[in-house]
Structures are given as structure tokens and as C-alpha cells.
Design an enzyme around this catalytic site. Sequence first.
Site, PDB file in Angstrom:
ATOM      1  N   HIS A 142       0.783  -1.239   0.000  1.00  0.00           N
ATOM      2  CA  HIS A 142       0.000   0.000   0.000  1.00  0.00           C
ATOM      3  C   HIS A 142       0.813   1.287   0.000  1.00  0.00           C
ATOM      4  O   HIS A 142       0.236   2.374   0.054  1.00  0.00           O
ATOM      5  CB  HIS A 142      -1.010  -0.024   1.166  1.00  0.00           C
ATOM      6  CG  HIS A 142      -0.380   0.016   2.534  1.00  0.00           C
ATOM      7  ND1 HIS A 142      -1.044   0.477   3.643  1.00  0.00           N
ATOM      8  CD2 HIS A 142       0.854  -0.361   2.979  1.00  0.00           C
ATOM      9  CE1 HIS A 142      -0.265   0.391   4.700  1.00  0.00           C
ATOM     10  NE2 HIS A 142       0.888  -0.120   4.325  1.00  0.00           N
ATOM     11  N   HIS A 143       2.148   1.189  -0.044  1.00  0.00           N
ATOM     12  CA  HIS A 143       2.957   2.411  -0.162  1.00  0.00           C
ATOM     13  C   HIS A 143       3.349   2.708  -1.608  1.00  0.00           C
ATOM     14  O   HIS A 143       3.981   3.723  -1.880  1.00  0.00           O
ATOM     15  CB  HIS A 143       4.239   2.307   0.680  1.00  0.00           C
ATOM     16  CG  HIS A 143       3.976   2.134   2.150  1.00  0.00           C
ATOM     17  ND1 HIS A 143       3.180   3.001   2.868  1.00  0.00           N
ATOM     18  CD2 HIS A 143       4.381   1.184   3.032  1.00  0.00           C
ATOM     19  CE1 HIS A 143       3.109   2.584   4.118  1.00  0.00           C
ATOM     20  NE2 HIS A 143       3.829   1.482   4.241  1.00  0.00           N
ATOM     21  N   CYS A 144       2.988   1.827  -2.523  1.00  0.00           N
ATOM     22  CA  CYS A 144       3.395   2.018  -3.922  1.00  0.00           C
ATOM     23  C   CYS A 144       2.245   2.633  -4.721  1.00  0.00           C
ATOM     24  O   CYS A 144       1.098   2.189  -4.612  1.00  0.00           O
ATOM     25  CB  CYS A 144       3.801   0.684  -4.545  1.00  0.00           C
ATOM     26  SG  CYS A 144       4.491   0.890  -6.201  1.00  0.00           S
ATOM     27  N   GLN A 184       0.069   4.384   7.279  1.00  0.00           N
ATOM     28  CA  GLN A 184      -0.816   5.039   6.301  1.00  0.00           C
ATOM     29  C   GLN A 184      -0.594   4.443   4.903  1.00  0.00           C
ATOM     30  O   GLN A 184       0.541   4.264   4.477  1.00  0.00           O
ATOM     31  CB  GLN A 184      -0.504   6.538   6.285  1.00  0.00           C
ATOM     32  CG  GLN A 184      -1.280   7.325   5.244  1.00  0.00           C
ATOM     33  CD  GLN A 184      -0.605   8.641   4.885  1.00  0.00           C
ATOM     34  OE1 GLN A 184       0.357   9.073   5.542  1.00  0.00           O
ATOM     35  NE2 GLN A 184      -1.089   9.296   3.843  1.00  0.00           N
ATOM     36  N   ASN A 186      -0.330   5.314   1.765  1.00  0.00           N
ATOM     37  CA  ASN A 186      -0.200   6.494   0.895  1.00  0.00           C
ATOM     38  C   ASN A 186      -0.107   6.163  -0.592  1.00  0.00           C
ATOM     39  O   ASN A 186      -0.353   7.037  -1.432  1.00  0.00           O
ATOM     40  CB  ASN A 186       1.008   7.338   1.321  1.00  0.00           C
ATOM     41  CG  ASN A 186       2.328   6.574   1.227  1.00  0.00           C
ATOM     42  OD1 ASN A 186       2.376   5.371   1.475  1.00  0.00           O
ATOM     43  ND2 ASN A 186       3.391   7.275   0.877  1.00  0.00           N
TER      44      ASN A 186
END
Length: 351
Positions: A142-144, A184, A186
Site C-alpha cells: 500500500h505504499h506504492c 498510512q 499512501n
Amino acid sequence: ICHRTELYSSVPRTCLPIVYHPDYNITFMGLEKLHPFDAGKWGKVIHFLKEEQFIADGNIVEAREATEEDLLVVHTKRYLNRLKWSMVVATITEIPPLLLLPNFLVQRKVLRPLRTQTGGTIMAGKLAVDRGWAINVGGGFHHCSSDRGGGFCAYADITLAIKFLFERVEGMSRATIIDLDAHQGNGHERDFLDDRRVFIMDMYNRYIYPGDESAKRAIKRKVELDWGTEDSEYLQKVELHSEGALNEVRPDIIVYNAGTDILDGDPLGGLSISPQGIVKRDEIVFRAARRRGIPILMVTSGGYQKKTARIIADSILNLQQQGLIGIHGNYVNYPPARFILMAVIISNYHT
């Protein structure tokens, strides 16, 4: 016109919608041990589920690697080309010695496992719609986002799964992401910043990586947690906000990012949730989806302790015991009233 993909091939009904491939696991000369992530946790989850006789080799879905064409549905060509530099991959995965390795080895030993997990998430999206639920034992990067990786996330599998559904499955026009990893999310937030079709609920430790303020503008339901948050406060918030999010907008699919880095003692998450708390959390989210007849896709995301594999397996077994998943767990588009009506008709028919 959609490109031809292997990721939406039909799956036998005898298979549970649990997606995995042994290639998920990253093992290379011990280099994977330089990151706190347990790079073999996905295989361990499968091992525990087999031990408990919930699954066998023949009844789960084998993930396929996402091709470059698949990845280009979201990623820029420029970003994918940058992954051909070992230094870029070393930065994204936070494993500095990778920059010393020739890129063909980095591709084979690090990026191929991540591409296979990404393919698994896209496949699980279609399976969730067909069966009512699906679990990719990996994924949750979920950070990509489309043009930037980070935090061990090289491919935007959540964005890809949703975009594939929007483009290829009739009637798919709204998605809700429930992101309960300690960090988070992001990446998907940057991707869906101006996309009103996607509702994002994100609940995370406010003090840790990535602290991406501009990405936070995409969050429709933001729940920021303090250091050391414990079970009772946490589970209360999960229930309140997942129910609230699904009442606010009824989506066609829920993507549930079920990170286990919320576990007490996690070196990166900074929260204090017990193993039982994690099991209960997953149950709350699946129950909210089931109650509304909304398909749910779960990905396992972060979790940086050796015991997380056992907890993920225990949670999946609990979902089965609670009747929230299983071989007959197809509940798509059946509101509870219709279930009751069907039960009454069938019981009357038999008496």
C-alpha cells in the site's frame, strides 16, 4: 480495449478463493534477513492452514505473475524502467546490499516474488466478485503508487486490482478500501486522490512512516491512532468506522488491507494489539461485508514478527469457524432479508 491477461482465467469451483504461489517467498543468500519483514511468512501461513486441514495443494488458487502489460494498467513505463536499476530496488525494499547485485538477480529473487503477489491480488479481485470473498495470502503493497515505490512496496497491487475490476467486470463502479495496516496507505491514496469511485478508510499510527500529508487528502474516513493503542479502543474504532464507511457509501467491492504490524511488539508499527485482537478485527470487517452482501478481497500487507504467520492462519481459520468464509460462502448481492426468505421457502418446501 483491454489487453489480454492471464489473471482473469476461470478457476475451478472446487478451489477455495485463497490465492498463493511458493514464488511469493523471498530467499536469497540471507539478504532478505536485512529487512525486519519476514520474507517467508506467506509460505508459513499456507503451512499452518494445511496442518489444520483447511486447505490442500489442489484446492487453492495458484497465483500467476503480473506481466509488464498487466502492470502498465496503472504503472508508468518510466517507473517500471527505473526498477531495472538495482539501486532503485534497494531503496524501495530498504535492503541496501541489493544495490551491489546485478539487476537480473534482483529481478529474479526480489521483484518476481513481488510481481507474483501482485498478480495474486488482481486474481483475488475477480474471485471475490465471483465467490463473495477471496484472500491473497500475500500482497497489500500500500505504499506504492503508479510512479513511486517505497516501504518494501514495488508494485501498486491494490490500485491494480481495483482498476482491473472497473475495466473488466460489468457493474463494478465503486470500491471501498479499508486499510488497517499500522502505516498510512499512501500509495493507493495518491493513485485515487481525485477518483470519486473509490472510498478510502485508513486507520494507522499517526507518528510513523510515511506521514504523507498530501496523500491524506484522499482519505474519506481517517482514523489516526496514538502510540501503544490497545485492543478495546482499537476494536471499538474498527467496528465504528468500518460500519460507518460502508453505511456512507455502499461499494461493489471491499479491498481489505489486513496488516498484522499492529501486533504488540512489532518493531515498526508501534501499536499494542494482541493476537486475539487481530483475529477479532478481521472478523469485524468480514462480518460487516457479509451483512451487506458486499464481496471482500483481503490482502495480508505488513507484519514484522515471526509469529504473524501463525496469527494470519488463525484468523483465516476463525473466519471459517464463524461461517464468514468457506466453500459455500458465496453471498454476493444477497441482502440478509433474501437469505431469510429463501430459508423459509426451503423449510416450507421440505415440511
